[in-house]
Structures are given as C-alpha cells and as structure tokens.
Write an enzyme that holds these catalytic residues in place. Structure first.
Site, PDB file in Angstrom:
ATOM      1  N   HIS A 140       0.851  -1.182   0.000  1.00  0.00           N
ATOM      2  CA  HIS A 140       0.000   0.000   0.000  1.00  0.00           C
ATOM      3  C   HIS A 140       0.893   1.239   0.000  1.00  0.00           C
ATOM      4  O   HIS A 140       2.062   1.183   0.355  1.00  0.00           O
ATOM      5  CB  HIS A 140      -0.904   0.021   1.229  1.00  0.00           C
ATOM      6  CG  HIS A 140      -1.853  -1.137   1.295  1.00  0.00           C
ATOM      7  ND1 HIS A 140      -2.853  -1.331   0.379  1.00  0.00           N
ATOM      8  CD2 HIS A 140      -1.949  -2.168   2.174  1.00  0.00           C
ATOM      9  CE1 HIS A 140      -3.537  -2.429   0.685  1.00  0.00           C
ATOM     10  NE2 HIS A 140      -3.009  -2.966   1.767  1.00  0.00           N
ATOM     11  N   ARG A 194       7.241  -4.928   3.352  1.00  0.00           N
ATOM     12  CA  ARG A 194       6.033  -5.691   3.031  1.00  0.00           C
ATOM     13  C   ARG A 194       5.824  -5.629   1.524  1.00  0.00           C
ATOM     14  O   ARG A 194       5.743  -4.559   0.941  1.00  0.00           O
ATOM     15  CB  ARG A 194       4.801  -5.152   3.748  1.00  0.00           C
ATOM     16  CG  ARG A 194       3.551  -5.980   3.429  1.00  0.00           C
ATOM     17  CD  ARG A 194       2.409  -5.715   4.368  1.00  0.00           C
ATOM     18  NE  ARG A 194       1.868  -4.360   4.222  1.00  0.00           N
ATOM     19  CZ  ARG A 194       0.784  -3.928   4.871  1.00  0.00           C
ATOM     20  NH1 ARG A 194       0.169  -4.738   5.719  1.00  0.00           N
ATOM     21  NH2 ARG A 194       0.352  -2.698   4.697  1.00  0.00           N
ATOM     22  N   GLU A 221      -4.663 -12.378   7.407  1.00  0.00           N
ATOM     23  CA  GLU A 221      -5.636 -11.291   7.442  1.00  0.00           C
ATOM     24  C   GLU A 221      -6.968 -11.680   6.818  1.00  0.00           C
ATOM     25  O   GLU A 221      -7.743 -10.820   6.396  1.00  0.00           O
ATOM     26  CB  GLU A 221      -5.057 -10.071   6.722  1.00  0.00           C
ATOM     27  CG  GLU A 221      -4.518 -10.340   5.338  1.00  0.00           C
ATOM     28  CD  GLU A 221      -3.779  -9.155   4.752  1.00  0.00           C
ATOM     29  OE1 GLU A 221      -3.970  -8.027   5.259  1.00  0.00           O
ATOM     30  OE2 GLU A 221      -3.019  -9.346   3.783  1.00  0.00           O
ATOM     31  N   ASP A 250      -8.222  -5.909   7.499  1.00  0.00           N
ATOM     32  CA  ASP A 250      -8.670  -6.837   6.457  1.00  0.00           C
ATOM     33  C   ASP A 250      -9.306  -8.080   7.063  1.00  0.00           C
ATOM     34  O   ASP A 250     -10.256  -8.641   6.500  1.00  0.00           O
ATOM     35  CB  ASP A 250      -7.501  -7.232   5.561  1.00  0.00           C
ATOM     36  CG  ASP A 250      -7.187  -6.180   4.526  1.00  0.00           C
ATOM     37  OD1 ASP A 250      -8.126  -5.671   3.887  1.00  0.00           O
ATOM     38  OD2 ASP A 250      -6.008  -5.838   4.347  1.00  0.00           O
TER      39      ASP A 250
END
Length: 250
Positions: free
Chosen positions: A41, A66, A142, A168
């Site tokens: 993200h 990540r 998640e 999530d």
C-alpha cells in the site's frame, strides 16, 4: 527467533507508505526499533524501497519490507538491499507459506539466489547460514481462511513469524474495516493465533494505530511486537490538528 530491542522492550515498527529516506531515519531516531517499508500500500515502488532500506544500518534487525505478493524477484531485490524481514500479505495456506520461505531463505532452507548488493550484510560463517538466521520470514494472516489454516501456515519449516492484518481480517468476517478490536471474532482470532504460534515457537506481531491498544496486547502477552502507525496517517493527522487549531483560534 529472539527479540533484541532497545531497553528490552517488545519491538515497535513504523509502517512507511511514503518514499522517503528521512522518514526512515527520523523513525529510528525517535525510538522506533525499525520500519516496515510498505510496497503493498502507499507510494513506495521497488526502486524507492531498495533505496529506503539503505537509510537503516546494516545490522538493524527490524528493517522490514512488506511486498504485494509472492513474486520472488522483488523479494530478492529487497533482501539484497538490506531488508531483514519480508512480510507477505494474505497468506492462507501452508503452500503459500512454503513459497514465501523459498523466496526468502538461502538453500538448505529455501531457494534464494546469492548476490547481495550491500557489503558485509550478514556477518558470520558460513554466509548463507548467517543470512538465513538474520532474515525473518513473516506470513501476514488477514482473512478467515488464513485463521482457519493457521496450523499448516505456522508449522511451515523456515517460517519465523506471523503478522496479523486486523482491518482486512475484520472485513473478511463481515465487519467494518478497523483495526483495534477488544472483542468479537477478530479478537478471538488474535487469541487463537497467539496460542498456536507459541505452541510452535513462532513469534506473533500485529498492526495497530493505537499506542494504548498495542500496549494492552503486549501487556497481555498476546503478541511479541507491533507495527505502530503509518507515516502518511501521522502527517495527515498533524496537518488536520494544526489547521483546526488555527481556525478555532479565530
């Protein structure tokens, strides 16, 4: 995997969504134990992510990245640039966890290619074994499917840690996408994952935007480390607070 954070406290890591070396340096100077350079993200691309990793000392144990998936090519680039941990999102099976281990560990455990771009990245002999000890392979759970298959994920040889994505996870349960849950199925999942990881000697982390909530989880020994806040959100909140104070002063 044993933690070695400042003052013996559980590690706290800042999520970085902005492609800035300065944020990395300021986070570490402020007392964070490390960062999560977020290529899933935010605005960080692969080239920027590799550069950002170099803003942290080579021996920083909690300089994580990540990624957006299990493609081994970007994972390799990030590791060679100094990432000490790779967090892969939405891991839902033991097979996906195995693929993550393959991409992050050298032969003997995984299938990572040897070709570091930073000198003396893993001190110790032999180099590949030192590298496998230094790099944390982290599966992010998640979804409901990830929780249901937690045993097969956590028992994957070479996996070091589980990282919970609570927002999530909440959405997958049909709940609002917020992160800090004191009860309900998300909280139950945290407790369950805590039990399973401890039973198999794997560490557990979680993202939280609240220092108080994160501290409570740590105090209850439900998790071992936290991702605490996102640089972009910190900047947004500071800007909002400043303009509200200015307008309110008139």
């Amino acid at each position: 995997m044993k933690w070695d954070s400042r003052g013996g406290q559980p590690p706290a890591l800042l999520h970085q969504a902005l492609p800035s070396l300065s944020v990395t340096e300021w986070a570490l100077a402020a007392g964070y134990d490390g960062v999560v350079v977020d290529l899933q993200h935010g605005e960080v691309g692969l080239e920027a992510g590799c550069t950002m990793l170099r803003a942290a000392p080579r021996d920083s144990a909690y300089t994580y990245a990540r990624v957006g998936g299990l493609d081994p090519a970007p994972i390799l680039r990030l590791l060679d640039s100094g990432a000490r941990g790779i967090i892969a999102p939405t891991i839902e099976s033991g097979e996906q966890a195995r693929m993550l281990v393959e991409a992050t560990k050298y032969p003997g455990v995984g299938n990572r290619s040897l070709g570091p771009s930073r000198p003396n990245l893993y001190p110790g002999q032999p180099y590949t074994e030192a590298g496998n000890r230094a790099v944390s392979t982290i599966a992010q759970i998640e979804t409901v499917a990830g929780v249901e298959n937690a045993e097969s994920i956590i028992t994957t040889p070479g996996l070091d840690s589980i990282y919970i994505g609570p927002a999530d996870l909440a959405v997958s349960y049909g709940l609002p996408g917020r992160g800090d849950w004191a009860d309900g199925p998300v909280r139950d999942a945290i407790v369950h994952l805590s039990k399973v990881t401890r039973a198999h000697g794997v560490t557990l982390g979680i993202y939280s935007g609240s220092s108080a909530y994160a501290a409570d989880l740590l105090d209850r020994e439900l998790v071992d480390y936290v991702g605490l806040g996102i640089d972009l959100i910190f900047l947004s909140r500071a800007a909002q607070d400043s303009i509200k104070t200015l307008r309110g002063a008139k």
